[in-house]
Design a protein around this motif. Structure first.
Motif, PDB file in Angstrom:
ATOM      1  N   MET A 225     -25.116 -23.764 -50.359  1.00  0.00           N
ATOM      2  CA  MET A 225     -24.154 -22.800 -50.892  1.00  0.00           C
ATOM      3  C   MET A 225     -22.779 -23.072 -50.276  1.00  0.00           C
ATOM      4  O   MET A 225     -22.645 -23.180 -49.056  1.00  0.00           O
ATOM      5  N   ILE A 226     -21.777 -23.194 -51.101  1.00  0.00           N
ATOM      6  CA  ILE A 226     -20.417 -23.420 -50.640  1.00  0.00           C
ATOM      7  C   ILE A 226     -19.742 -22.075 -50.369  1.00  0.00           C
ATOM      8  O   ILE A 226     -19.844 -21.156 -51.184  1.00  0.00           O
ATOM      9  N   LEU A 227     -19.082 -21.984 -49.246  1.00  0.00           N
ATOM     10  CA  LEU A 227     -18.346 -20.773 -48.894  1.00  0.00           C
ATOM     11  C   LEU A 227     -16.856 -21.041 -49.045  1.00  0.00           C
ATOM     12  O   LEU A 227     -16.329 -22.008 -48.478  1.00  0.00           O
ATOM     13  N   VAL A 228     -16.181 -20.210 -49.830  1.00  0.00           N
ATOM     14  CA  VAL A 228     -14.733 -20.280 -49.988  1.00  0.00           C
ATOM     15  C   VAL A 228     -14.121 -19.088 -49.271  1.00  0.00           C
ATOM     16  O   VAL A 228     -14.500 -17.940 -49.538  1.00  0.00           O
ATOM     17  N   ILE A 229     -13.202 -19.365 -48.357  1.00  0.00           N
ATOM     18  CA  ILE A 229     -12.513 -18.312 -47.618  1.00  0.00           C
ATOM     19  C   ILE A 229     -11.041 -18.381 -47.997  1.00  0.00           C
ATOM     20  O   ILE A 229     -10.349 -19.348 -47.700  1.00  0.00           O
ATOM     21  N   GLY A 230     -10.572 -17.360 -48.689  1.00  0.00           N
ATOM     22  CA  GLY A 230      -9.181 -17.338 -49.136  1.00  0.00           C
ATOM     23  C   GLY A 230      -8.938 -16.101 -49.968  1.00  0.00           C
ATOM     24  O   GLY A 230      -9.788 -15.212 -50.036  1.00  0.00           O
ATOM     25  N   GLY A 231      -7.797 -16.044 -50.615  1.00  0.00           N
ATOM     26  CA  GLY A 231      -7.480 -14.913 -51.471  1.00  0.00           C
ATOM     27  C   GLY A 231      -7.179 -15.366 -52.877  1.00  0.00           C
ATOM     28  O   GLY A 231      -6.493 -16.377 -53.080  1.00  0.00           O
ATOM     29  N   LEU A 232      -7.684 -14.656 -53.869  1.00  0.00           N
ATOM     30  CA  LEU A 232      -7.458 -15.066 -55.260  1.00  0.00           C
ATOM     31  C   LEU A 232      -6.003 -14.929 -55.674  1.00  0.00           C
ATOM     32  O   LEU A 232      -5.590 -15.473 -56.693  1.00  0.00           O
ATOM     33  N   ALA A 233      -5.213 -14.183 -54.894  1.00  0.00           N
ATOM     34  CA  ALA A 233      -3.782 -14.123 -55.172  1.00  0.00           C
ATOM     35  C   ALA A 233      -3.115 -15.456 -54.850  1.00  0.00           C
ATOM     36  O   ALA A 233      -2.003 -15.737 -55.304  1.00  0.00           O
TER      37      ALA A 233
ATOM     38  N   SER B  40     -23.571 -24.861 -46.957  1.00  0.00           N
ATOM     39  CA  SER B  40     -23.570 -26.327 -46.971  1.00  0.00           C
ATOM     40  C   SER B  40     -22.190 -26.908 -46.701  1.00  0.00           C
ATOM     41  O   SER B  40     -22.067 -28.047 -46.233  1.00  0.00           O
ATOM     42  N   SER B  41     -21.138 -26.162 -47.012  1.00  0.00           N
ATOM     43  CA  SER B  41     -19.766 -26.595 -46.748  1.00  0.00           C
ATOM     44  C   SER B  41     -18.830 -25.412 -46.951  1.00  0.00           C
ATOM     45  O   SER B  41     -19.208 -24.404 -47.558  1.00  0.00           O
ATOM     46  N   VAL B  42     -17.618 -25.553 -46.423  1.00  0.00           N
ATOM     47  CA  VAL B  42     -16.649 -24.450 -46.442  1.00  0.00           C
ATOM     48  C   VAL B  42     -15.279 -24.964 -46.845  1.00  0.00           C
ATOM     49  O   VAL B  42     -14.845 -26.030 -46.386  1.00  0.00           O
ATOM     50  N   TYR B  43     -14.605 -24.222 -47.710  1.00  0.00           N
ATOM     51  CA  TYR B  43     -13.170 -24.422 -47.949  1.00  0.00           C
ATOM     52  C   TYR B  43     -12.463 -23.162 -47.459  1.00  0.00           C
ATOM     53  O   TYR B  43     -12.830 -22.048 -47.865  1.00  0.00           O
ATOM     54  N   VAL B  44     -11.495 -23.336 -46.575  1.00  0.00           N
ATOM     55  CA  VAL B  44     -10.826 -22.166 -46.003  1.00  0.00           C
ATOM     56  C   VAL B  44      -9.318 -22.332 -46.088  1.00  0.00           C
ATOM     57  O   VAL B  44      -8.779 -23.398 -45.808  1.00  0.00           O
ATOM     58  N   ARG B  45      -8.665 -21.275 -46.518  1.00  0.00           N
ATOM     59  CA  ARG B  45      -7.200 -21.251 -46.597  1.00  0.00           C
ATOM     60  C   ARG B  45      -6.762 -19.842 -46.201  1.00  0.00           C
ATOM     61  O   ARG B  45      -6.765 -18.913 -47.020  1.00  0.00           O
ATOM     62  N   PHE B  46      -6.408 -19.688 -44.941  1.00  0.00           N
ATOM     63  CA  PHE B  46      -6.074 -18.371 -44.421  1.00  0.00           C
ATOM     64  C   PHE B  46      -4.767 -17.859 -45.007  1.00  0.00           C
ATOM     65  O   PHE B  46      -3.832 -18.630 -45.262  1.00  0.00           O
ATOM     66  N   LEU B  47      -4.706 -16.556 -45.219  1.00  0.00           N
ATOM     67  CA  LEU B  47      -3.526 -15.895 -45.770  1.00  0.00           C
ATOM     68  C   LEU B  47      -2.698 -15.281 -44.655  1.00  0.00           C
ATOM     69  O   LEU B  47      -3.208 -15.011 -43.568  1.00  0.00           O
ATOM     70  N   GLY B  48      -1.439 -15.055 -44.946  1.00  0.00           N
ATOM     71  CA  GLY B  48      -0.606 -14.283 -44.045  1.00  0.00           C
ATOM     72  C   GLY B  48      -0.862 -12.796 -44.267  1.00  0.00           C
ATOM     73  O   GLY B  48      -1.840 -12.400 -44.916  1.00  0.00           O
ATOM     74  N   SER B  49       0.010 -11.973 -43.754  1.00  0.00           N
ATOM     75  CA  SER B  49      -0.192 -10.522 -43.874  1.00  0.00           C
ATOM     76  C   SER B  49       0.124 -10.005 -45.273  1.00  0.00           C
ATOM     77  O   SER B  49      -0.346  -8.939 -45.672  1.00  0.00           O
ATOM     78  N   GLU B  50       0.910 -10.768 -46.042  1.00  0.00           N
ATOM     79  CA  GLU B  50       1.271 -10.314 -47.390  1.00  0.00           C
ATOM     80  C   GLU B  50       0.063 -10.355 -48.319  1.00  0.00           C
ATOM     81  O   GLU B  50      -0.748 -11.272 -48.277  1.00  0.00           O
ATOM     82  N   GLY B  51      -0.028  -9.344 -49.153  1.00  0.00           N
ATOM     83  CA  GLY B  51      -1.093  -9.308 -50.149  1.00  0.00           C
ATOM     84  C   GLY B  51      -2.450  -8.948 -49.602  1.00  0.00           C
ATOM     85  O   GLY B  51      -3.470  -9.165 -50.258  1.00  0.00           O
TER      86      GLY B  51
ATOM     87  N   VAL C 190     -16.308 -20.181 -38.257  1.00  0.00           N
ATOM     88  CA  VAL C 190     -16.166 -21.363 -39.115  1.00  0.00           C
ATOM     89  C   VAL C 190     -16.058 -22.637 -38.272  1.00  0.00           C
ATOM     90  O   VAL C 190     -16.592 -23.693 -38.635  1.00  0.00           O
ATOM     91  N   GLU C 191     -15.382 -22.531 -37.135  1.00  0.00           N
ATOM     92  CA  GLU C 191     -15.150 -23.698 -36.279  1.00  0.00           C
ATOM     93  C   GLU C 191     -16.452 -24.338 -35.816  1.00  0.00           C
ATOM     94  O   GLU C 191     -16.534 -25.556 -35.647  1.00  0.00           O
ATOM     95  N   ASP C 192     -17.480 -23.526 -35.633  1.00  0.00           N
ATOM     96  CA  ASP C 192     -18.734 -24.026 -35.061  1.00  0.00           C
ATOM     97  C   ASP C 192     -19.850 -24.215 -36.078  1.00  0.00           C
ATOM     98  O   ASP C 192     -20.982 -24.528 -35.689  1.00  0.00           O
ATOM     99  N   LEU C 193     -19.582 -24.012 -37.357  1.00  0.00           N
ATOM    100  CA  LEU C 193     -20.623 -24.245 -38.359  1.00  0.00           C
ATOM    101  C   LEU C 193     -20.964 -25.739 -38.421  1.00  0.00           C
ATOM    102  O   LEU C 193     -20.068 -26.584 -38.421  1.00  0.00           O
ATOM    103  N   PRO C 194     -22.257 -26.093 -38.494  1.00  0.00           N
ATOM    104  CA  PRO C 194     -22.663 -27.504 -38.509  1.00  0.00           C
ATOM    105  C   PRO C 194     -22.630 -28.114 -39.903  1.00  0.00           C
ATOM    106  O   PRO C 194     -23.600 -28.722 -40.368  1.00  0.00           O
ATOM    107  N   CYS C 195     -21.518 -27.946 -40.596  1.00  0.00           N
ATOM    108  CA  CYS C 195     -21.380 -28.470 -41.953  1.00  0.00           C
ATOM    109  C   CYS C 195     -19.919 -28.856 -42.169  1.00  0.00           C
ATOM    110  O   CYS C 195     -19.045 -28.484 -41.377  1.00  0.00           O
TER     111      CYS C 195
END
Length: 298
Positions: free
Chosen positions: A1-9, A67-78, A104-109
């Motif tokens: 399962m792929i985990l996406v961390i971000g905001g749809l905005a 199984s893998s992660v895509y991460v794009r952290f947001l700022g305080s806006e939105g 996320v830093e320590d996930l083995p994927c």
């Protein structure tokens, strides 16, 4: 399962989710615009890796299933802050982000990208050293808060640009007479100055072992803001020289970046210079203008 961390905005996160759906890849979205409210992280570290679960609106995901992660952290806006006094809400939100980063830093994927990989972006001088070690040429650069030193640098190179020292985005501008007259304000904090390099900008996205290179033609000093000066931007895919492509991948590997946006310039004489490497590139802009399938590659 792929985990996406971000905001749809965020249009880049939205494109990643759309591409995953189109490819029929199963994924879960942790929507940072609503995090931490509505989400729950539980677990502990065993043998150096986190073991536990993550819960979101209508779903639960064991960390071992990721199984893998895509991460794009947001700022305080939105973002919807926790229900608390303003300062407490910001502190709670920052603490929740820190917990997520640690997890996320320590996930083995594969993680695109781990925070540690992009930390060099917080200090452009340090990043320049890493780019140089990877075999990429960096423009003559000065970091100072002494006006006299800047005047001497300007006299030596004649054409100079200035920009931010950190990961905070800034508009690259020429050091013209109006800015030279304001250099006394530089004593309040340092800035980065570089010799202006003529030629075409080249944006390279490294995605794993794949390369997506784009030549950017524009009369603007900072083509990202060309429209503000009434100038145009044109993009076209190009093939990099082998040595430059190898150096770009070497830089990305050295920084542990599975996805990187690398800014270069090629002079009319065919010399290549590198300005920086972005660990969380907004590649949708380049995909739209060039037609290169960067998101599909990711």
């Amino acid at each position: 399962m792929i985990l996406v961390i971000g905001g749809l905005a965020d249009t880049v996160t939205e494109l990643v989710c759309a591409r995953l759906s189109a490819c029929d890849y199963p994924y879960r979205l942790l929507d940072l615009s609503r995090y931490p409210a509505g989400y729950r992280l539980t677990g502990r570290w065993r043998d150096g890796y986190p073991d536990g679960a993550m819960q979101g609106p209508g779903w639960r995901l064991d960390l071992a299933e990721i199984s893998s992660v895509y991460v794009r952290f947001l700022g305080s806006e939105g973002r919807l802050l926790p229900e608390a006094p303003a300062e407490s809400a910001k502190a709670l939100s920052a603490e929740a982000d820190a917990a997520l980063m640690t997890l996320v830093e320590d996930l083995p994927c594969p993680v695109v990208n781990k925070t540690a990989g992009g930390i060099s972006n917080n200090s452009k001088p340090y990043q320049a050293l890493m780019l140089h070690r990877a075999g990429l040429r960096v423009p003559p650069t000065l970091v100072t808060n002494e006006p006299d030193v800047v005047h001497a640098f300007h006299a030596r190179h004649r054409e100079v640009v200035y920009k931010s020292l950190s990961s905070v985005r800034s508009i690259v501008r020429r050091l013209g007479p109006d800015m030279l007259a304001r250099l006394e304000h530089l004593r309040d904090g340092p800035a980065q100055f570089q010799a202006y390099i003529p030629g075409d900008n080249v944006r390279v996205h490294t995605v794993g072992e794949r390369t997506f290179a784009i030549r950017v033609k524009s009369e603007a000093v900072d083509y990202r803001y060309a429209h503000r000066d009434g100038l145009s931007v044109a993009m076209e895919p190009i093939v990099l020289p082998d040595a430059i492509e190898h150096a770009c991948h070497s830089a990305a590997r050295n920084m542990d970046l599975l996805l990187a946006g690398i800014d270069l310039k090629v002079t009319p004489d065919g010399e290549w210079y590198c300005f920086e490497i972005n660990p969380s590139p907004g590649f949708i802009y380049y995909e739209r203008h060039s037609g290169l399938p960067i998101s599909a590659g990711l």
